[in-house]
Design a protein around this motif. Sequence first.
Motif, PDB file in Angstrom:
ATOM      1  N   SER A  18       0.818  -1.216   0.000  1.00  0.00           N
ATOM      2  CA  SER A  18       0.000   0.000   0.000  1.00  0.00           C
ATOM      3  C   SER A  18       0.850   1.264   0.000  1.00  0.00           C
ATOM      4  O   SER A  18       0.566   2.218  -0.725  1.00  0.00           O
ATOM      5  CB  SER A  18      -0.928   0.015   1.215  1.00  0.00           C
ATOM      6  N   ILE A  19       1.910   1.262   0.815  1.00  0.00           N
ATOM      7  CA  ILE A  19       2.771   2.446   0.903  1.00  0.00           C
ATOM      8  C   ILE A  19       3.518   2.679  -0.411  1.00  0.00           C
ATOM      9  O   ILE A  19       3.661   3.815  -0.862  1.00  0.00           O
ATOM     10  CB  ILE A  19       3.740   2.335   2.100  1.00  0.00           C
ATOM     11  N   TYR A  20       3.991   1.611  -1.032  1.00  0.00           N
ATOM     12  CA  TYR A  20       4.668   1.772  -2.323  1.00  0.00           C
ATOM     13  C   TYR A  20       3.723   2.369  -3.355  1.00  0.00           C
ATOM     14  O   TYR A  20       4.113   3.259  -4.122  1.00  0.00           O
ATOM     15  CB  TYR A  20       5.258   0.444  -2.810  1.00  0.00           C
ATOM     16  N   LYS A  21       2.480   1.918  -3.380  1.00  0.00           N
ATOM     17  CA  LYS A  21       1.505   2.453  -4.342  1.00  0.00           C
ATOM     18  C   LYS A  21       1.209   3.920  -4.070  1.00  0.00           C
ATOM     19  O   LYS A  21       1.207   4.737  -4.986  1.00  0.00           O
ATOM     20  CB  LYS A  21       0.213   1.632  -4.292  1.00  0.00           C
ATOM     21  N   ILE A  22       0.964   4.237  -2.808  1.00  0.00           N
ATOM     22  CA  ILE A  22       0.594   5.610  -2.471  1.00  0.00           C
ATOM     23  C   ILE A  22       1.780   6.574  -2.634  1.00  0.00           C
ATOM     24  O   ILE A  22       1.612   7.707  -3.048  1.00  0.00           O
ATOM     25  CB  ILE A  22      -0.034   5.673  -1.060  1.00  0.00           C
ATOM     26  N   SER A  23       2.984   6.094  -2.326  1.00  0.00           N
ATOM     27  CA  SER A  23       4.150   6.978  -2.438  1.00  0.00           C
ATOM     28  C   SER A  23       4.568   7.208  -3.886  1.00  0.00           C
ATOM     29  O   SER A  23       5.345   8.124  -4.167  1.00  0.00           O
ATOM     30  CB  SER A  23       5.317   6.444  -1.611  1.00  0.00           C
ATOM     31  N   ASN A  24       4.050   6.419  -4.810  1.00  0.00           N
ATOM     32  CA  ASN A  24       4.302   6.666  -6.234  1.00  0.00           C
ATOM     33  C   ASN A  24       3.714   7.988  -6.697  1.00  0.00           C
ATOM     34  O   ASN A  24       4.144   8.533  -7.712  1.00  0.00           O
ATOM     35  CB  ASN A  24       3.721   5.536  -7.098  1.00  0.00           C
ATOM     36  N   THR A  25       2.762   8.510  -5.930  1.00  0.00           N
ATOM     37  CA  THR A  25       2.119   9.768  -6.301  1.00  0.00           C
ATOM     38  C   THR A  25       2.836  10.988  -5.720  1.00  0.00           C
ATOM     39  O   THR A  25       2.469  12.114  -6.041  1.00  0.00           O
ATOM     40  CB  THR A  25       0.641   9.786  -5.840  1.00  0.00           C
ATOM     41  N   PHE A  26       3.835  10.766  -4.871  1.00  0.00           N
ATOM     42  CA  PHE A  26       4.578  11.888  -4.295  1.00  0.00           C
ATOM     43  C   PHE A  26       5.322  12.632  -5.414  1.00  0.00           C
ATOM     44  O   PHE A  26       5.687  12.026  -6.431  1.00  0.00           O
ATOM     45  CB  PHE A  26       5.601  11.407  -3.262  1.00  0.00           C
ATOM     46  N   PRO A  27       5.583  13.917  -5.204  1.00  0.00           N
ATOM     47  CA  PRO A  27       6.319  14.676  -6.223  1.00  0.00           C
ATOM     48  C   PRO A  27       7.710  14.083  -6.476  1.00  0.00           C
ATOM     49  O   PRO A  27       8.324  13.490  -5.578  1.00  0.00           O
ATOM     50  CB  PRO A  27       6.453  16.074  -5.612  1.00  0.00           C
ATOM     51  N   ASP A  28       8.195  14.238  -7.695  1.00  0.00           N
ATOM     52  CA  ASP A  28       9.528  13.742  -8.053  1.00  0.00           C
ATOM     53  C   ASP A  28      10.620  14.349  -7.172  1.00  0.00           C
ATOM     54  O   ASP A  28      11.641  13.710  -6.928  1.00  0.00           O
ATOM     55  CB  ASP A  28       9.839  14.035  -9.519  1.00  0.00           C
ATOM     56  N   THR A  29      10.391  15.555  -6.673  1.00  0.00           N
ATOM     57  CA  THR A  29      11.379  16.202  -5.811  1.00  0.00           C
ATOM     58  C   THR A  29      11.559  15.470  -4.488  1.00  0.00           C
ATOM     59  O   THR A  29      12.532  15.696  -3.781  1.00  0.00           O
ATOM     60  CB  THR A  29      10.982  17.666  -5.515  1.00  0.00           C
ATOM     61  N   GLU A  30      10.622  14.588  -4.152  1.00  0.00           N
ATOM     62  CA  GLU A  30      10.692  13.826  -2.904  1.00  0.00           C
ATOM     63  C   GLU A  30      11.299  12.437  -3.093  1.00  0.00           C
ATOM     64  O   GLU A  30      11.339  11.649  -2.151  1.00  0.00           O
ATOM     65  CB  GLU A  30       9.299  13.686  -2.281  1.00  0.00           C
ATOM     66  N   LYS A  31      11.766  12.132  -4.295  1.00  0.00           N
ATOM     67  CA  LYS A  31      12.295  10.795  -4.587  1.00  0.00           C
ATOM     68  C   LYS A  31      13.349  10.364  -3.567  1.00  0.00           C
ATOM     69  O   LYS A  31      13.357   9.221  -3.119  1.00  0.00           O
ATOM     70  CB  LYS A  31      12.887  10.772  -5.996  1.00  0.00           C
ATOM     71  N   PHE A  32      14.261  11.256  -3.205  1.00  0.00           N
ATOM     72  CA  PHE A  32      15.317  10.919  -2.255  1.00  0.00           C
ATOM     73  C   PHE A  32      15.014  11.432  -0.850  1.00  0.00           C
ATOM     74  O   PHE A  32      15.826  11.313   0.049  1.00  0.00           O
ATOM     75  CB  PHE A  32      16.670  11.468  -2.742  1.00  0.00           C
ATOM     76  N   GLY A  33      13.834  11.991  -0.672  1.00  0.00           N
ATOM     77  CA  GLY A  33      13.412  12.506   0.622  1.00  0.00           C
ATOM     78  C   GLY A  33      12.343  11.630   1.236  1.00  0.00           C
ATOM     79  O   GLY A  33      12.583  10.478   1.611  1.00  0.00           O
ATOM     80  N   LEU A  34      11.138  12.170   1.290  1.00  0.00           N
ATOM     81  CA  LEU A  34      10.048  11.491   1.971  1.00  0.00           C
ATOM     82  C   LEU A  34       9.679  10.150   1.326  1.00  0.00           C
ATOM     83  O   LEU A  34       9.382   9.185   2.028  1.00  0.00           O
ATOM     84  CB  LEU A  34       8.823  12.404   2.043  1.00  0.00           C
TER      85      LEU A  34
END
Length: 116
Positions: A18-34
């Motif tokens: 679930s977390i992997y699916k939902i975190s796919n929607t995070f902004p690209d700027t957060e790839k190495f962050g959140l």
Amino acid sequence: MNHKELDVWIKSIDLVESIYKISNTFPDTEKFGLTSQIRRATVSIPSNIAEGAGRKGNKEFIQFLYMALGSLTELDTQYLIAVRLNYINKDKELELLINDVKRLLLGFRNYLNRKL
């Protein structure tokens, strides 16, 4: 003890998915962050359960369950941060899954403590 047969491990794997699916929607700027941080915290939960199950006794297993609880609390905080930053909307199903994993971790810890 086979960790793959434990309800707490199975539910925590569902949480990872679930977390992997939902975190796919995070902004690209957060790839190495959140994004990275929330995924690492989530993966740590079933990983610690598995590692604890592979140890020699219940006392060691309990320590790994505490680490899994710490990672779950970290995940919960990161989820709330993602909501506050409007990266995602509140997700009642995800919140229920987080609470289920917490309940199972605490219950399993209590069960192992009684066996000491």
